[in-house]
Design a protein around this motif. Structure first.
Motif, PDB file in Angstrom:
ATOM      1  N   LEU A 148       0.839  -1.198   0.000  1.00 48.03           N
ATOM      2  CA  LEU A 148       0.000   0.000   0.000  1.00 48.03           C
ATOM      3  C   LEU A 148       0.875   1.249   0.000  1.00 48.03           C
ATOM      4  O   LEU A 148       1.891   1.295   0.692  1.00 48.03           O
ATOM      5  CB  LEU A 148      -0.908   0.036   1.234  1.00 48.03           C
ATOM      6  N   PRO A 149       0.482   2.273  -0.740  1.00 46.51           N
ATOM      7  CA  PRO A 149       1.232   3.527  -0.709  1.00 46.51           C
ATOM      8  C   PRO A 149       0.809   4.375   0.482  1.00 46.51           C
ATOM      9  O   PRO A 149      -0.325   4.282   0.968  1.00 46.51           O
ATOM     10  CB  PRO A 149       0.825   4.207  -2.023  1.00 46.51           C
ATOM     11  N   THR A 150       1.731   5.203   0.966  1.00 46.92           N
ATOM     12  CA  THR A 150       1.355   6.242   1.920  1.00 46.92           C
ATOM     13  C   THR A 150       0.657   7.349   1.142  1.00 46.92           C
ATOM     14  O   THR A 150       1.158   7.805   0.113  1.00 46.92           O
ATOM     15  CB  THR A 150       2.593   6.799   2.635  1.00 46.92           C
ATOM     16  N   LEU A 151      -0.509   7.777   1.612  1.00 48.51           N
ATOM     17  CA  LEU A 151      -1.298   8.781   0.915  1.00 48.51           C
ATOM     18  C   LEU A 151      -1.244  10.113   1.668  1.00 48.51           C
ATOM     19  O   LEU A 151      -1.111  10.140   2.892  1.00 48.51           O
ATOM     20  CB  LEU A 151      -2.752   8.327   0.788  1.00 48.51           C
ATOM     21  N   SER A 152      -1.346  11.188   0.940  1.00 41.97           N
ATOM     22  CA  SER A 152      -1.413  12.528   1.527  1.00 41.97           C
ATOM     23  C   SER A 152      -2.798  13.108   1.273  1.00 41.97           C
ATOM     24  O   SER A 152      -3.468  12.768   0.306  1.00 41.97           O
ATOM     25  CB  SER A 152      -0.348  13.441   0.912  1.00 41.97           C
TER      26      SER A 152
ATOM     27  N   TRP B 244     -11.003  14.082  11.299  1.00 40.30           N
ATOM     28  CA  TRP B 244     -11.574  13.985   9.960  1.00 40.30           C
ATOM     29  C   TRP B 244     -10.681  14.671   8.941  1.00 40.30           C
ATOM     30  O   TRP B 244      -9.799  15.457   9.297  1.00 40.30           O
ATOM     31  CB  TRP B 244     -12.977  14.600   9.931  1.00 40.30           C
ATOM     32  N   SER B 245     -10.908  14.362   7.683  1.00 35.32           N
ATOM     33  CA  SER B 245     -10.168  14.992   6.587  1.00 35.32           C
ATOM     34  C   SER B 245     -11.118  15.186   5.415  1.00 35.32           C
ATOM     35  O   SER B 245     -12.156  14.528   5.321  1.00 35.32           O
ATOM     36  CB  SER B 245      -8.977  14.130   6.160  1.00 35.32           C
ATOM     37  N   PHE B 246     -10.751  16.088   4.521  1.00 32.95           N
ATOM     38  CA  PHE B 246     -11.574  16.402   3.351  1.00 32.95           C
ATOM     39  C   PHE B 246     -10.755  16.172   2.080  1.00 32.95           C
ATOM     40  O   PHE B 246      -9.528  16.219   2.094  1.00 32.95           O
ATOM     41  CB  PHE B 246     -12.042  17.855   3.394  1.00 32.95           C
ATOM     42  N   GLY B 247     -11.459  15.957   0.974  1.00 33.36           N
ATOM     43  CA  GLY B 247     -10.781  15.841  -0.302  1.00 33.36           C
ATOM     44  C   GLY B 247     -10.309  14.430  -0.604  1.00 33.36           C
ATOM     45  O   GLY B 247     -10.418  13.511   0.204  1.00 33.36           O
ATOM     46  N   THR B 248      -9.767  14.275  -1.807  1.00 32.37           N
ATOM     47  CA  THR B 248      -9.298  12.976  -2.288  1.00 32.37           C
ATOM     48  C   THR B 248      -7.824  12.778  -1.942  1.00 32.37           C
ATOM     49  O   THR B 248      -6.995  13.625  -2.284  1.00 32.37           O
ATOM     50  CB  THR B 248      -9.480  12.875  -3.811  1.00 32.37           C
ATOM     51  N   PRO B 249      -7.475  11.682  -1.266  1.00 33.79           N
ATOM     52  CA  PRO B 249      -6.065  11.419  -0.963  1.00 33.79           C
ATOM     53  C   PRO B 249      -5.265  11.195  -2.242  1.00 33.79           C
ATOM     54  O   PRO B 249      -5.800  10.738  -3.257  1.00 33.79           O
ATOM     55  CB  PRO B 249      -6.120  10.134  -0.121  1.00 33.79           C
ATOM     56  N   TYR B 250      -3.965  11.489  -2.186  1.00 31.01           N
ATOM     57  CA  TYR B 250      -3.111  11.344  -3.352  1.00 31.01           C
ATOM     58  C   TYR B 250      -1.721  10.883  -2.926  1.00 31.01           C
ATOM     59  O   TYR B 250      -1.342  10.987  -1.752  1.00 31.01           O
ATOM     60  CB  TYR B 250      -3.015  12.673  -4.117  1.00 31.01           C
ATOM     61  N   THR B 251      -0.980  10.368  -3.876  1.00 27.80           N
ATOM     62  CA  THR B 251       0.398   9.959  -3.613  1.00 27.80           C
ATOM     63  C   THR B 251       1.343  11.037  -4.131  1.00 27.80           C
ATOM     64  O   THR B 251       1.009  11.785  -5.040  1.00 27.80           O
ATOM     65  CB  THR B 251       0.734   8.631  -4.309  1.00 27.80           C
ATOM     66  N   THR B 252       2.523  11.089  -3.542  1.00 27.31           N
ATOM     67  CA  THR B 252       3.538  12.032  -3.984  1.00 27.31           C
ATOM     68  C   THR B 252       4.603  11.291  -4.777  1.00 27.31           C
ATOM     69  O   THR B 252       4.688  10.055  -4.744  1.00 27.31           O
ATOM     70  CB  THR B 252       4.191  12.740  -2.789  1.00 27.31           C
TER      71      THR B 252
ATOM     72  N   GLN C  58      -1.434  12.719   6.531  1.00 31.59           N
ATOM     73  CA  GLN C  58      -1.054  11.536   5.776  1.00 31.59           C
ATOM     74  C   GLN C  58      -1.876  10.340   6.221  1.00 31.59           C
ATOM     75  O   GLN C  58      -2.293  10.233   7.379  1.00 31.59           O
ATOM     76  CB  GLN C  58       0.439  11.241   5.959  1.00 31.59           C
ATOM     77  N   LEU C  59      -2.082   9.424   5.292  1.00 34.23           N
ATOM     78  CA  LEU C  59      -2.747   8.161   5.570  1.00 34.23           C
ATOM     79  C   LEU C  59      -1.684   7.063   5.519  1.00 34.23           C
ATOM     80  O   LEU C  59      -1.104   6.795   4.467  1.00 34.23           O
ATOM     81  CB  LEU C  59      -3.850   7.897   4.551  1.00 34.23           C
ATOM     82  N   MET C  60      -1.439   6.450   6.678  1.00 30.05           N
ATOM     83  CA  MET C  60      -0.362   5.469   6.809  1.00 30.05           C
ATOM     84  C   MET C  60      -0.935   4.045   6.805  1.00 30.05           C
ATOM     85  O   MET C  60      -1.899   3.760   7.526  1.00 30.05           O
ATOM     86  CB  MET C  60       0.406   5.704   8.110  1.00 30.05           C
TER      87      MET C  60
END
Length: 274
Positions: free
Chosen positions: A66-70, A193-201, A246-248
């Motif tokens: 799994l990737p770490t997401l921001s 909570w968080s908003f928006g679509t997570p993304y990878t760097t 970040q989503l770990m």
């Protein structure tokens, strides 16, 4: 006539090839199942040395990457939620640590830089008297405030209701909003909570999530449990040193003494969920 024979031969060949492929697929699936069964049996023996057993219903999850997401903090979304919940004009106070306090006619909400939310407000609705009423009202309020997502799930405990959601199709174990009704038309709001679509760097690399390694690391830490009942892969939401969310990748291990989170990369136990 000659073409009819050729066609029959081709059909026979195709049937034979398909049968061969199906047999190979069946053998491969059986071998994979046998490997998982053997691995789970070996894990059971190792865990018994720590005084822990695997529940009869436990199934070892497959290994994955799994990737770490921001995910970016959205002050616009935070203020939109506060406006919908509090009504009227908002008074905004920003603190040095990045927290923003929003006060309105119906109460106040405070968003922390790491996505944490807390506050109290009047609902403008009749106070719920029992659990089902509380869950229906919580769902209605969270949808009205713009917090509820399409995949939101709700759990109620008396007059307290918790909403959870997913990211990239996986659960985020610590990302939740709780509403606690006071029985007098007010509600206390808290959560992360968080908003928006997570993304990878570009710099992000995938984390190898090996279920057996996480289980052994968990057992070696001497947790106060005697039976493991479930194991689920997902994410946890946290902020880094630069206040970026970040989503770990994280394992959630269910036991007879509660649920535990294990970091996929470091194999460390993070917290026991209540």
């Amino acid at each position: 006539m000659q073409w009819g024979k050729v066609k029959n031969i081709l059909i026979v060949i195709l049937v034979a090839v398909n049968a061969f492929l199906l047999c190979n697929l069946g053998v491969k699936q059986w071998q994979d199942w046998e490997r998982v069964r053997e691995l789970q049996a070996n894990l059971g023996e190792l865990l018994s040395g720590y005084g822990i057993e695997l529940d009869a219903s436990f199934r070892l999850p497959g290994d994955t990457v799994l990737p770490t997401l921001s995910v970016d903090r959205s002050r616009t979304s935070e203020e939109a939620v506060a406006a919908a919940a509090l009504g009227g004009e908002l008074e905004r106070t920003e603190r040095e640590d990045g927290a923003v306090l929003l006060e309105g006619a119906s109460g106040s909400l405070e968003w922390q830089a790491d996505g944490r939310l807390q506050g109290e407000c009047a609902t403008g609705e009749p106070a719920p008297e029992e659990e089902k009423q509380a869950q229906r009202l919580a769902q209605r309020l969270l949808e009205k405030w713009g917090l509820a997502s399409d995949d939101a799930a709700y759990t109620a405990d008396g007059l307290s209701v918790t909403m959870t959601g997913t990211a990239a199709g996986l659960p985020v174990f610590n990302r939740q909003i709780s509403l606690r009704f006071d029985g007098q038309g007010g509600v206390a709001v808290s959560g992360l909570w968080s908003f928006g679509t997570p993304y990878t760097t570009v710099q992000a690399s995938g984390t190898v999530c090996v279920a057996s390694d996480a289980l052994l690391a968990f057992a070696a830490n001497g947790q106060d449990c005697t039976r493991i009942t479930s194991m689920t892969i997902g994410y946890r939401l946290q902020s880094d040193s630069g206040r970026r969310l970040q989503l770990m990748p994280t394992w959630k291990i269910g036991t007879d003494s509660g649920d535990y989170l294990v970091d996929c990369a470091k194999k460390t136990i993070l917290e026991q969920e209540n």
